[in-house]
Design an enzyme around this catalytic site. Structure first.
Site, PDB file in Angstrom:
ATOM      1  CG  HIS A 199      -6.310  -1.464   6.470  1.00 16.15           C
ATOM      2  ND1 HIS A 199      -6.497  -2.725   5.969  1.00 16.15           N
ATOM      3  CD2 HIS A 199      -6.879  -1.461   7.714  1.00 16.15           C
ATOM      4  CE1 HIS A 199      -7.156  -3.465   6.849  1.00 16.15           C
ATOM      5  NE2 HIS A 199      -7.394  -2.726   7.919  1.00 16.15           N
ATOM      6  CB  SER A 219      22.335   5.324  -7.014  1.00 11.85           C
ATOM      7  OG  SER A 219      22.014   5.434  -8.380  1.00 11.85           O
TER       8      SER A 219
END
Length: 477
Positions: A185, A309
């Site tokens: 979780h 990038s």
């Protein structure tokens, strides 16, 4: 002023008119190196080559079986000559077949005429009527698709998928003892090893590979509505189901005795479901690895000269895994659609399957592209063991499970004072950061047996990995 045929209304050059042709889709353009092998199995040209192959083998089989009065087995030279029509099928053959189809406006009829043109030179012109004998187009098509798909799986898709799973298994073995904080979780949880987590994916993917490798590829050749009506009308004394079965099985396929005009395609739906499931498990691996990269568990090895990038030079983007996710999703969408569409036919026949099956290669291609990207992505990963160890050392509270479980065992053995172990550990750990000193201090206050106390005090988060290493050694093959 009118535009030339090579100019668009906007005045731009019409790229669609360029020679050589420019690919519309990425599999035939940008990603041709990864998916191009499928042209040999699942392209329109390869489908026509398989059609020629099936027609030729049916011709030979009818002679070998003496299925019609007056037929005799062919000579070795005649059989070799007929089979050469398929084995020598090339770009010139594609062009010739296209010319014939432009007149027939029927792809399978064009194949019949294409073969017929070559019979005189083999001394078989008198048997021209035997080409496509008692066949409906789907007799030829279902077998051709089955052969193409079977070979595509065996020669292209499975080798790529097995290479991928071997790479994951190799990483799992290499990191089988590397402790890692779990995150159930998204929260710190019982530690595992990086290798065990990778081994889970290898095991899951291997199960799908086994299912795919053992797929049945069904085929039929039983006439216009699956009744052998034309066959019996022409030669009532022939055991046509036996002839059909021996032919289909002789091609290396499984015989389907009961069909309408089409082979029902259930085997295709089964195969595509398994391949889609493989894709989804692979997608799950990609999202996990992407997430591990984002928190620094994996470091990417930069490719010299590559740009991460366009504006941020520090970045090394996990593009291989992102690309794989997208292509796995596209492949799944197509495979799911094929599986749902192909099992349904209106009464004895409609043509929805004809259009659908032309996209099988596209579905396979995007899956192979995903596989290729994951293999390349895994090759550029380094494990950040220092960060893994640091993360574990900052989360001593995960030992709360070990302590409360040991307390339960002590209680079962008759040790007093072991009441409410879960609640006591919850009070210590929930919402609190616990370091090693505080955890050992807490353990000393519990009243455990000396053996249990010493065992727990010696435990660290990095050591609390259970049988993870042994599980990888035993089951991640």
């Amino acid at each position: 002023m009118s535009k030339t045929p090579h100019t668009l209304p906007s005045g731009r050059v019409a790229l669609s008119q360029q020679n050589p042709p420019i690919a519309l889709g990425p599999l035939d353009g940008r990603y041709r190196p990864q998916a191009g092998i499928l042209v040999d199995y699942l392209s329109e040209a390869s489908l026509n080559r398989e059609r020629v192959h099936v027609e030729v083998e049916w011709f030979i089989h009818l002679c070998e079986q003496r299925a019609l009065p007056g037929l005799e087995p062919l000579t070795r030279e005649q059989k070799d000559g007929l089979r050469t029509i398929a084995t020598d099928f090339d770009a010139r053959s594609v062009a010739e077949l296209a010319e014939i189809e432009a007149v027939t406006v029927h792809d399978v009829k064009a194949v019949e005429y294409y073969i017929g043109r070559r019979l005189p030179q083999l001394g078989l012109e008198h048997l021209k009527a035997l080409v496509h004998f008692a066949c409906t187009s789907e007799d030829i098509n279902n077998l051709s698709y089955a052969l193409g798909v079977k070979d595509a799986v065996a020669d292209a898709w499975l080798p790529a998928a097995r290479k991928l799973v071997a790479a994951i298994s190799g990483m799992a073995q290499g990191a089988k003892a590397t402790p890692m904080l779990s995150r159930t979780h998204g929260q710190p949880a019982t530690p595992t090893t990086l290798g065990k987590e990778l081994a889970v994916f290898a095991h899951r993917l291997n199960r799908q590979l086994h299912r795919i490798a053992t797929t049945e590829y069904l085929g039929k050749i039983n006439g216009a509505t699956g009744t052998f009506a034309a066959h019996v009308a022409a030669a009532p004394d022939t055991d046509w189901p036996a002839v059909s079965r021996s032919f289909v099985e002789g091609l290396g396929l499984d015989w389907n005795p009961l069909t309408t005009q089409i082979e029902s395609h259930d085997w295709q739906a089964e195969l595509y479901s398994d391949m889609s499931r493989f894709n989804r498990i692979l997608h799950n691996l990609c999202t996990d690895v992407w997430s591990y990269i984002s928190i620094g568990y994996f470091q990417q090895i930069p490719v010299e000269g590559a740009t991460g990038s366009s504006t941020m030079p520090h970045k090394v983007n996990p593009i291989r895994f992102e690309n794989a996710e997208a292509n796995a999703e596209i492949s799944c969408s197509l495979l799911d659609t094929l599986g749902a569409t192909l099992v349904t036919s209106r009464w004895q026949r409609d043509l929805t399957d004809s259009s659908s099956q032309r996209n099988i290669g596209v579905a396979f291609g995007h899956s192979m592209l995903a596989i290729s990207n994951v293999i390349k992505g895994l090759e550029r990963l380094d494990v950040a063991e220092d960060l893994l160890a640091e993360d574990l050392d900052e989360n001593w509270e995960v030992l709360g499970e070990a302590v409360q479980t040991a307390m339960r065992a002590e209680a079962v053995a008759g040790r007093e004072g072991m009441d409410n172990p879960y609640e006591r550990l919850k009070d210590l750990t929930r919402g609190h950061r616990v370091d090693g000193e505080r955890m050992r201090e807490f353990i000393g206050e519990l009243g455990l047996s000396e053996a249990a106390e010493q065992r727990l005090k010696a435990l660290t988060p990095g050591q609390y990995t259970g049988l993870a290493e042994q599980l990888v050694e035993r089951y991640a093959n």
